[in-house]
Scaffold this active site. Sequence first.
Site, mmCIF file in Angstrom:
data_model
loop_
_atom_site.group_PDB
_atom_site.id
_atom_site.type_symbol
_atom_site.label_atom_id
_atom_site.label_comp_id
_atom_site.label_asym_id
_atom_site.label_seq_id
_atom_site.Cartn_x
_atom_site.Cartn_y
_atom_site.Cartn_z
ATOM 1 N N ASP A 58 0.804 -1.074 -0.098
ATOM 2 C CA ASP A 58 -0.030 -0.033 0.001
ATOM 3 C C ASP A 58 0.997 1.161 0.076
ATOM 4 O OD1 ASP A 58 1.158 -0.233 2.465
ATOM 5 O OD2 ASP A 58 -0.636 0.256 3.438
ATOM 6 N N SER A 59 0.303 2.374 -0.059
ATOM 7 C CA SER A 59 0.972 3.848 -0.166
ATOM 8 C C SER A 59 1.645 4.145 1.148
ATOM 9 C CB SER A 59 0.316 4.896 -0.550
ATOM 10 O OG SER A 59 -0.990 4.840 0.304
ATOM 11 N N GLY A 60 1.028 3.837 2.268
ATOM 12 C CA GLY A 60 1.495 4.280 3.489
ATOM 13 C C GLY A 60 0.430 5.320 4.043
ATOM 14 N N GLY A 61 -0.191 5.935 2.929
ATOM 15 C CA GLY A 61 -1.027 6.951 3.646
ATOM 16 C C GLY A 61 -2.347 6.474 4.701
ATOM 17 N N ASP A 102 -2.889 8.262 -1.881
ATOM 18 C CA ASP A 102 -4.443 8.846 -2.049
ATOM 19 C C ASP A 102 -4.792 9.495 -0.986
ATOM 20 O OD1 ASP A 102 -4.609 6.468 -0.649
ATOM 21 O OD2 ASP A 102 -6.286 6.027 -1.686
ATOM 22 N N GLY A 110 -11.171 3.531 -0.231
ATOM 23 C CA GLY A 110 -11.774 4.025 0.677
ATOM 24 C C GLY A 110 -12.914 3.407 1.385
ATOM 25 N N ASP A 116 -7.859 -7.679 -0.177
ATOM 26 C CA ASP A 116 -6.714 -8.220 0.863
ATOM 27 C C ASP A 116 -7.342 -7.887 2.092
ATOM 28 O OD1 ASP A 116 -6.577 -5.175 0.504
ATOM 29 O OD2 ASP A 116 -5.471 -5.551 2.264
ATOM 30 N N CYS A 135 -11.461 -29.842 4.068
ATOM 31 C CA CYS A 135 -10.379 -28.900 3.851
ATOM 32 C C CYS A 135 -9.095 -29.449 3.551
ATOM 33 C CB CYS A 135 -10.326 -28.110 5.052
ATOM 34 S SG CYS A 135 -8.879 -27.029 4.957
ATOM 35 N N CYS A 171 -6.117 -28.033 3.402
ATOM 36 C CA CYS A 171 -4.712 -27.584 3.979
ATOM 37 C C CYS A 171 -4.105 -28.428 4.678
ATOM 38 C CB CYS A 171 -5.343 -26.477 5.034
ATOM 39 S SG CYS A 171 -5.692 -26.741 6.918
ATOM 40 N N CYS A 175 -5.736 -30.122 8.052
ATOM 41 C CA CYS A 175 -6.821 -30.794 7.816
ATOM 42 C C CYS A 175 -7.035 -31.807 6.931
ATOM 43 C CB CYS A 175 -8.149 -29.829 7.447
ATOM 44 S SG CYS A 175 -8.314 -28.342 8.434
ATOM 45 N N HIS A 177 -4.560 -22.619 8.349
ATOM 46 C CA HIS A 177 -6.132 -23.255 7.662
ATOM 47 C C HIS A 177 -6.809 -22.086 6.936
ATOM 48 C CE1 HIS A 177 -9.795 -24.826 7.532
ATOM 49 N NE2 HIS A 177 -10.359 -23.909 8.111
#
Lengths: 405, 478
Positions: free
Chosen positions: A94-97, A148, A219, A269, A307, A309, A312, A345
Amino acid sequence: SAALTFELLGKCSTTRARASILTLPHGKVNLPIFMPVATQASLKGLTPEQLEGTGCRLCLNNTYHLGLKPGQEVLDAVGGAHNFQGWNHNLLTDSGGFQMVSLLKLANVTEEGVRFLSPHDGSPMLLTPEHSMSLQNSIGSDIMMQLDDVLVTTHPDKARMREAMERSVRWLDRCIAAHKYPERQNLFCIIQGGLDLEMRRECCREMVARDTPGIAIGGLSGGEAKDDFCKVVVTCTELLPELKPRYVMGIGYPEDLVVSVALGADMFDCVWPTRTARFGNAITKHGVLNMKREMYAADYGPIEDNCGCPCCRPIEEEGALGITRAFIHHNAAKETVAAHLLTLHNVWYQLNLMGKAKEAIIADRFPAFIKEFFAGLYTDKKDYPSWAVDALRGVGVDLLEASAD
Amino acid sequence: MTVDVDIEEPGSSTAMRFEVLKTALKDAAAAARPGRLSFPTRRPIETPNFMGVTSRGCLPHLTPDNVTKYIQASGAYMSLEDFIEKPQQHSSRVPPIYSTPTSSKHPTPLHSFTGMPSFITTILGARRIPAVPSPMGNTNKSISVFTNTGFQPLTTSDYLSAVNTLKPDITIPLSDLTNSNITPNSKRALRMAERTEDWIVDWFNSSSSSSTATFAPVLPISYPMQWEYLTRLSEDYVDNSQLSGLAIYDPSLLPDLPSPLLSLPRLSLSPPTTPHQILSHISLGIDLFTLPFINTISDAGIALNFTFPAPLPSSPSRLLPLGTDISNPSFSKSVTPLSENCKCYSCTTHSKAYVQHLLAAREMLGWTLLQIHNHHVLSEFFSGVRHLLQNGPDEDFEKARNDFLRAYEPDFPAGHAEKPRARGYQYKSVGGGEPKKNKPAWGKLGPDADGNVEGVETPVVPEGKEVEEKGFAEEVKE
Ligand SMILES: [Zn+2]
Ligand SMILES: [Zn+2]
């Protein structure tokens, strides 16, 4: 663009869902995708090998945190964040902002950048688009985000909202100008405009004209109603070019992912799946299960049946760990190992959910996939969240219609 | 000579085998000796060696896949008190570990409940190492153990049935210890020996004891005080192979052991705190160690970096450090491994700078990487010991031991990493009134969706002058 190719594999004939392959400097990733968040260059106790083992090929680092620790000088010295954390697959930063504004409540935004008072001695500091680019160039992320002007979507001041949107466009221009390595790092723009759909449209047109290799919708996830969230996504995806990846930032609940894919988004994310793991919560197709509950104390089944993973998988299989709910219960919030196992998991669950969505889109059975997904979460259709029902109806899927069988 | 112990119980390993590889040493009372301890379906353990020390069934910070991939230790010590807490609202529940189903991959309930790989030899004792002293004390039929929900009595018969169910490869029967640093007076010491002897007789009279290899405790009291008890062990339980080994709480007693006991493997439960002590205990004839200091050293942010034999000193006056405090900010730009020439996963894949960063950021992976490295250093250390014992004349080991003493500092460096979030009761204060282990986490942490407020998340407010110094943003000159 030089550092990215986008190949559309298939489109849902009903909804706006798409399946595609994004080729980045550190390899291919399948879209739609969930990207786990390795905030400080580590995914909550997992080794890079373990993260790779979940199938993850693209994860996040946070610029704000890496800018502080280890800092730009170290990142330059070790040749970037991939080397630093021993991760040979893709990274997005990300930008850090956003972290500035959300974590340091005292941040102030001016045309120059994000102003804030040093938490140490109160002296004024400034994070500019140029700074953000410089740091992300040092990190070497495969996808960088523009700085941004982020406001919560529920911000009441419309004039301020417009200012933020327009400023974000101006800052994109500054980011593009400051970006040192467009041939090996992709810069994504971020659509702003709060919940004002006309403002979002305007922002889309401005941002798209700048032709970044990928586009984010920003946003959101700031406490707006889910209906409003969906309207923003669907409004933006309608205007975005088909052959570029679309990233909705900061969302991660499974319902949100599935609905957003139907609305035409590709990338997501969120820290929630890994954070909730540390509180003893397992994400499953039947909802989130808190392993600390007494009912799991003597439950010798896997965290989730079927599952795939490492925790599991059936015990006979190579690499299967044979972890039971009882063991997670025994150590949840007591030993870090329980958190690591649940993190494995949960990350696997999220990646697999998107992988299955991709298969369904390619087979053009995505609407059926959505219905199966909601039927797994809720035993009774009247419990379906109305925002999801409405949003999906808007793209041609009626969750409530009687099933064919 | 070898000691074969036949154990008939189906489902458990059928026979423990211990051989001293230098026959001249097999009956030596107090001498270093190379050997091999093996159970049919476990990875053989070359001795001298060490076992991992678990907490609540885990090698701290190491998931079972990482244990399999990166840890050379072939055994794990587990304490029953880690599994038998009685939650207040469910005080009558049967400890869940007792009902765990097994599978070919996890052949005993102890393996299957904890996910411990099947090649790991398991040792069960009642108490953690080191054990928290109990204010309650023991009775004629029970000891006081410290669980996650507080102190509770553990009777000798409960312990027997636990062992019968859990099928550890090796079991240490109950003993009447005080777990205190204060040497018991002779009256208490005598009672310790008497109770422990009574319990051993009960133990061997019970059929449960045949499902495991029994390592009888040798108490941390003088030989004359436990002479009768040790004599009974050597006369009644060696020839019939009921006794498989000894659990030594005080290695200085080894020269006094009655000779029928000498061929048995000796497991040390008096955890040495430095490699020098380990070497000294090896000299006294300890075959197997439990080393809880590895876990605490990793938590403190220290990467061990000693080898045996010690390297030739570059400057005879300068002692080498036993480890490096990786949390030291001076490593923030160091791209070298935790320890030069180390072949462990952490060192071949990651740098000091990364681990320093993880420790500073309190990212859990930092402790995982240190655990992998520190276990590796100890494995290599013991491998160096065995090499000398197996291949050289006996004096070689003693000479190398002296060289080691002269080469290295006597203690570990202090580690300054903030400890992992206190993992529950093992950090419980004994006397009370201790300060909190860690200073409060940075900034505020909102409750998560479940209203939980535990769990320290990513720091939200940078500390110190970091913002300026690290160049994250520029300082505004006005
Ligand atoms: Zn799973
Ligand atoms: Zn190493």
